[in-house]
Design a protein around this motif. Structure first.
Motif, mmCIF file in Angstrom:
data_model
loop_
_atom_site.group_PDB
_atom_site.id
_atom_site.type_symbol
_atom_site.label_atom_id
_atom_site.label_comp_id
_atom_site.label_asym_id
_atom_site.label_seq_id
_atom_site.Cartn_x
_atom_site.Cartn_y
_atom_site.Cartn_z
ATOM 1 N N ALA A 29 34.209 46.597 38.441
ATOM 2 C CA ALA A 29 34.666 45.318 37.524
ATOM 3 C C ALA A 29 34.922 44.141 38.557
ATOM 4 O O ALA A 29 34.604 44.286 39.850
ATOM 5 N N VAL A 30 34.871 42.946 38.106
ATOM 6 C CA VAL A 30 35.418 41.909 38.699
ATOM 7 C C VAL A 30 36.526 41.466 38.303
ATOM 8 O O VAL A 30 36.979 41.380 37.204
ATOM 9 N N CYS A 31 37.413 40.761 39.190
ATOM 10 C CA CYS A 31 38.604 40.332 38.724
ATOM 11 C C CYS A 31 38.409 38.756 38.719
ATOM 12 O O CYS A 31 38.110 38.246 39.650
ATOM 13 N N VAL A 32 38.582 38.086 37.470
ATOM 14 C CA VAL A 32 38.218 36.817 36.997
ATOM 15 C C VAL A 32 39.577 36.063 37.322
ATOM 16 O O VAL A 32 39.183 34.823 37.278
ATOM 17 N N GLY A 33 40.691 36.374 37.871
ATOM 18 C CA GLY A 33 41.940 35.443 37.847
ATOM 19 C C GLY A 33 43.175 36.247 38.014
ATOM 20 O O GLY A 33 43.197 37.237 37.546
ATOM 21 N N LEU A 34 44.145 35.531 38.616
ATOM 22 C CA LEU A 34 45.472 35.611 38.389
ATOM 23 C C LEU A 34 46.132 34.644 37.382
ATOM 24 O O LEU A 34 45.817 33.434 37.506
ATOM 25 N N VAL A 35 47.071 35.252 36.562
ATOM 26 C CA VAL A 35 47.861 34.366 35.738
ATOM 27 C C VAL A 35 49.239 34.583 36.186
ATOM 28 O O VAL A 35 49.679 35.914 36.303
ATOM 29 N N THR A 36 50.220 33.516 36.431
ATOM 30 C CA THR A 36 51.416 33.746 37.040
ATOM 31 C C THR A 36 52.246 33.019 36.223
ATOM 32 O O THR A 36 51.937 31.772 36.041
ATOM 33 N N ASP A 37 53.868 33.295 35.893
ATOM 34 C CA ASP A 37 54.570 32.450 35.375
ATOM 35 C C ASP A 37 55.590 32.090 36.506
ATOM 36 O O ASP A 37 56.586 31.322 36.214
ATOM 37 N N ASN A 38 55.178 32.345 37.710
ATOM 38 C CA ASN A 38 56.025 31.922 38.865
ATOM 39 C C ASN A 38 55.523 31.121 39.962
ATOM 40 O O ASN A 38 54.614 31.762 40.702
ATOM 41 N N PRO A 39 55.548 30.107 40.057
ATOM 42 C CA PRO A 39 54.826 29.059 40.996
ATOM 43 C C PRO A 39 55.078 29.516 42.468
ATOM 44 O O PRO A 39 54.160 29.253 43.575
ATOM 45 N N GLY A 40 56.207 30.291 42.894
ATOM 46 C CA GLY A 40 56.462 30.505 44.130
ATOM 47 C C GLY A 40 56.059 32.246 44.469
ATOM 48 O O GLY A 40 56.199 32.849 45.624
ATOM 49 N N ALA A 41 55.213 32.727 43.420
ATOM 50 C CA ALA A 41 54.836 34.350 43.786
ATOM 51 C C ALA A 41 53.879 34.264 45.130
ATOM 52 O O ALA A 41 52.826 33.640 45.066
ATOM 53 N N TYR A 42 54.157 35.186 45.513
ATOM 54 C CA TYR A 42 53.242 35.631 46.840
ATOM 55 C C TYR A 42 51.719 36.090 46.457
ATOM 56 O O TYR A 42 50.840 35.919 47.109
ATOM 57 N N ALA A 43 51.986 36.594 45.151
ATOM 58 C CA ALA A 43 50.647 36.945 44.502
ATOM 59 C C ALA A 43 49.584 35.899 44.275
ATOM 60 O O ALA A 43 48.155 36.037 44.741
#
Ligand code: GAR
Length: 200
Positions: A29-43
């Motif tokens: 697979a290719v990981c095409v991105g991260l979507v987060t609801d938290n601007p402070g996420a360490y992710a």
């Protein structure tokens, strides 16, 4: 290769386990991105370190759950992902999103479902007195932690455990179970019949 996108709200250690398994060519697979609801996420830091695009849909900036969901749906569509992996994404997705990506969303939960759905699963397990717990990777349906189960791994609950020691023991298994389930999906090895998932 499949395109996967990850939704995460916090630390992102499960996200990292998926990134690492892709980098090691264990997952086609290719990981095409991260979507987060938290601007402070360490992710977010982990995505940046891996050179992946990040979309922040900050829940706090929306006037209603519906407006948030609409923005999230837009962001998810833009990913053009085959699979969305919920890796510590701490909000319930509305029926619109669940319906649109039905069969293509996977969640990791820190308990042996159907026991201890919802928040604080590890605390629920300790307080209930069970002697084994674990983690579950499941497909997402309209319910809370109720979708078809793909993979489970178990750990003992020890007499002196508290929420945090049990969570640490379960997390080790999560980091195996989630990449494995993503791998199975990406290899087209999951066959879903009603609530049952067969691994080919
Ligand atoms: C993990 O234990 C995951 O199973 C749990 O949150 C943690 C996220 O850790 N998810 C839920 O409780 C979902 N309701 P991480 O951000 O380090 O992957």
């Amino acid at each position: 290769k499949k395109r996967i996108a990850v939704l995460a709200s916090g630390r992102g250690s499960n996200f990292q386990a998926v990134i690492d398994a892709i980098a090691a060519a264990e997952i086609p697979a290719v990981c095409v991105g991260l979507v987060t609801d938290n601007p402070g996420a360490y992710a977010i830091k982990r995505a940046e370190a891996a050179g992946m695009p990040v979309t922040v849909i900050d829940y706090a900036r929306f006037s209603s759950k519906a407006a948030y969901e609409e923005a999230l749906l837009d962001a998810m569509r833009s990913c053009r992902a085959d699979l969305f992996v919920l890796a510590g994404y701490m909000r319930i997705l509305g029926p619109g999103i669940v319906h649109e990506f039905s069969g293509r969303m996977m969640n990791i939960h820190p308990a042996l479902l159907p026991s201890f759905a919802g928040l604080h699963a590890q605390r629920q397990a300790v307080e209930s007195g069970v002697k084994v717990s674990g983690c579950t990777v499941h497909l997402v349906d309209e319910g809370m932690d109720t979708g078809p189960i793909v993979v489970q791994r178990c750990v003992p609950v020890l007499p002196d455990d508290d929420e945090s020691t049990l969570a640490d023991r379960i997390l080790v298994e999560e980091h195996e179970a989630l990449p494995f389930a993503v791998k199975l999906f990406c290899e087209d090895r999951l066959e879903v019949t009603g609530r049952r998932v067969r691994i080919r």
